[in-house]
Design an enzyme around this catalytic site. Structure first.
Site, PDB file in Angstrom:
ATOM      1  N   LYS A  22      -7.368  -1.850   4.873  1.00  0.00           N
ATOM      2  CA  LYS A  22      -8.795  -2.063   4.590  1.00  0.00           C
ATOM      3  C   LYS A  22      -9.128  -3.546   4.650  1.00  0.00           C
ATOM      4  CE  LYS A  22     -11.970  -1.972   0.805  1.00  0.00           C
ATOM      5  NZ  LYS A  22     -11.425  -3.054  -0.014  1.00  0.00           N
ATOM      6  N   ASP A  23      -8.261  -4.368   4.068  1.00  0.00           N
ATOM      7  CA  ASP A  23      -8.456  -5.821   4.135  1.00  0.00           C
ATOM      8  C   ASP A  23      -7.815  -6.291   5.442  1.00  0.00           C
ATOM      9  OD1 ASP A  23      -9.747  -6.189   1.579  1.00  0.00           O
ATOM     10  OD2 ASP A  23      -7.837  -5.617   0.711  1.00  0.00           O
ATOM     11  N   HIS A  42      -4.157   1.196  -4.320  1.00  0.00           N
ATOM     12  CA  HIS A  42      -2.921   0.487  -4.714  1.00  0.00           C
ATOM     13  C   HIS A  42      -1.775   1.479  -4.904  1.00  0.00           C
ATOM     14  CE1 HIS A  42      -5.999  -2.355  -6.490  1.00  0.00           C
ATOM     15  NE2 HIS A  42      -5.288  -3.159  -5.731  1.00  0.00           N
ATOM     16  N   GLY A  62      -2.860  -3.115   2.300  1.00  0.00           N
ATOM     17  CA  GLY A  62      -3.813  -2.135   2.821  1.00  0.00           C
ATOM     18  C   GLY A  62      -4.458  -2.628   4.110  1.00  0.00           C
ATOM     19  N   ALA A 120      -6.479  -4.083 -11.773  1.00  0.00           N
ATOM     20  CA  ALA A 120      -7.580  -3.124 -11.608  1.00  0.00           C
ATOM     21  C   ALA A 120      -7.157  -2.053 -10.608  1.00  0.00           C
ATOM     22  CB  ALA A 120      -8.861  -3.825 -11.165  1.00  0.00           C
ATOM     23  N   LEU A 121      -6.009  -1.486 -10.852  1.00  0.00           N
ATOM     24  CA  LEU A 121      -5.380  -0.597  -9.870  1.00  0.00           C
ATOM     25  C   LEU A 121      -6.187   0.677  -9.642  1.00  0.00           C
ATOM     26  CD1 LEU A 121      -1.657  -0.940 -11.035  1.00  0.00           C
ATOM     27  CD2 LEU A 121      -2.888  -2.274  -9.311  1.00  0.00           C
ATOM     28  N   SER A 168     -11.896   0.445  -3.657  1.00  0.00           N
ATOM     29  CA  SER A 168     -11.888  -0.991  -3.927  1.00  0.00           C
ATOM     30  C   SER A 168     -12.092  -1.185  -5.425  1.00  0.00           C
ATOM     31  CB  SER A 168     -13.040  -1.662  -3.178  1.00  0.00           C
ATOM     32  OG  SER A 168     -13.303  -2.928  -3.729  1.00  0.00           O
ATOM     33  N   SER A 169     -11.497  -2.234  -5.947  1.00  0.00           N
ATOM     34  CA  SER A 169     -11.688  -2.542  -7.376  1.00  0.00           C
ATOM     35  C   SER A 169     -13.155  -2.874  -7.658  1.00  0.00           C
ATOM     36  CB  SER A 169     -10.822  -3.735  -7.778  1.00  0.00           C
ATOM     37  OG  SER A 169      -9.501  -3.492  -7.395  1.00  0.00           O
TER      38      SER A 169
HETATM   39  O1  PAF Z   1      -5.417  -7.847  -1.651  1.00  0.00           O
HETATM   40  C1  PAF Z   1      -5.246  -8.354  -2.757  1.00  0.00           C
HETATM   41  O2  PAF Z   1      -5.282  -7.697  -3.812  1.00  0.00           O
HETATM   42  C2  PAF Z   1      -5.017  -9.855  -2.869  1.00  0.00           C
HETATM   43  O3  PAF Z   1      -5.756 -10.541  -1.913  1.00  0.00           O
HETATM   44  C3  PAF Z   1      -3.540 -10.241  -2.825  1.00  0.00           C
HETATM   45  C4  PAF Z   1      -2.910  -9.869  -1.496  1.00  0.00           C
HETATM   46  C5  PAF Z   1      -2.793  -9.560  -3.964  1.00  0.00           C
HETATM   47  C6  PAF Z   1      -3.393 -11.758  -2.987  1.00  0.00           C
HETATM   48  O4  PAF Z   1      -3.917 -12.209  -4.192  1.00  0.00           O
END
Ligand code: PAF
Length: 281
Positions: free
Chosen positions: A149-150, A37, A147, A32-33, A185-186
């Protein structure tokens, strides 16, 4: 772009890059880019000879089956986007490639995973650390890009990489935002137009927080001000406002004198969104 569905193929591909003396950047995703990403891909592209991407919707990091079932997925679209970014190889495994039958090994940062967002989503960061450790072991990159963000996820991955002595660098990349400030965000595609508009309250409140810190404030006063900002938006259900020491995520009180991280989570129409900001007074 070489598409590798199994471990043998991606390992052989990466080994070829390495034999040719190429450095390898890794971007792990759940598909879901979006532009967030693609920014990770471009940052990796600028720093390495070869960029490997992964798409794997990791079941162990979803608490609720419904959340996993609703996770958006469109491999064909994602593959086109990765090709356009000049990604060299894509690791696109099925669940039993990552988690073979009889699998029983987990990776957990025991403190960092179980505080803050980890309390709201029990097991989530254990699932993240477990899958990222496996992806690191499979892809063997020189550096991996995540990122900011997380924010808690980034700190969990940094700690796990250090503690398990993975021979690679973890690079944090600043949050990419929509023109109105909403962090990409997706999950954003699942918001109704009204909730999408309401969700901008998160970024607005973080921006005001910067001014409040510059003017001098305490953790309690800033927490109260952010709570007031978000609860003034009727479509928002506030889940958490955490103000902690940057990077270590340890609790702080009193006047804000050192670099902090503010981590927010709120639901809009049942969709949980997060945002964060590091602020240096
Ligand atoms: O941030 C994400 O998309 C996911 O948590 C990750 C790091 C790919 C792990 O599944």
């Amino acid at each position: 772009m070489k598409i590798c569905p199994d471990i043998q193929t991606i390992r052989k591909t990466v080994a070829g890059y390495r034999r040719a003396g190429n450095s390898i950047g890794l971007v792990t995703t759940m598909g879901a880019l979006h532009d967030g990403h693609l920014t990770l891909m471009r940052t990796a592209r600028a720093a390495h000879d070869r960029v490997v991407a992964t798409i794997f919707v990791n079941p162990t990091q979803f608490g609720e089956v419904a959340d996993l079932a609703h996770y958006p997925s469109d491999d064909a679209r994602d593959i086109d986007l990765l090709k356009a970014e000049g990604i060299d190889a894509l690791f696109l495994p099925q669940v039993d490639v990552i988690y073979p039958p009889g699998d029983e090994t987990i990776v957990e940062t025991t403190q960092l995973a179980n505080m803050l967002h980890g309390k709201v989503r029990p097991g989530h960061f254990r699932g993240v650390a477990t899958v990222v450790a496996r992806l690191f072991n499979i892809c063997l990159p020189d550096a991996a890009y995540f990122g900011e963000k997380d924010y808690q996820q980034l700190q969990v991955i940094r700690r796990m990489t250090r503690d398990l002595h993975f021979p690679l660098q973890v690079i944090g990349v600043p949050t990419v935002r929509e023109p109105d400030g909403l962090a990409m965000s997706s999950r954003n595609v699942r918001l109704t137009p009204d909730d999408r508009q309401a969700a901008t309250v998160l970024h607005k409140s973080l921006t005001k927080a910067e001014t409040r810190v510059a003017q001098g404030t305490t953790v309690q006063a800033l927490t109260d001000a952010i709570r007031a900002d978000i609860t003034s938006e009727p479509r928002a259900t506030l889940r958490a406002v955490d103000i902690v020491a940057a990077e270590s995520l340890t609790p702080i009180t009193g006047a804000i004198t050192d670099k902090i991280a503010i981590m927010l989570s709120a639901e809009f129409g049942g969709i949980l969104l997060i945002d964060q900001k590091e602020i240096t007074p």
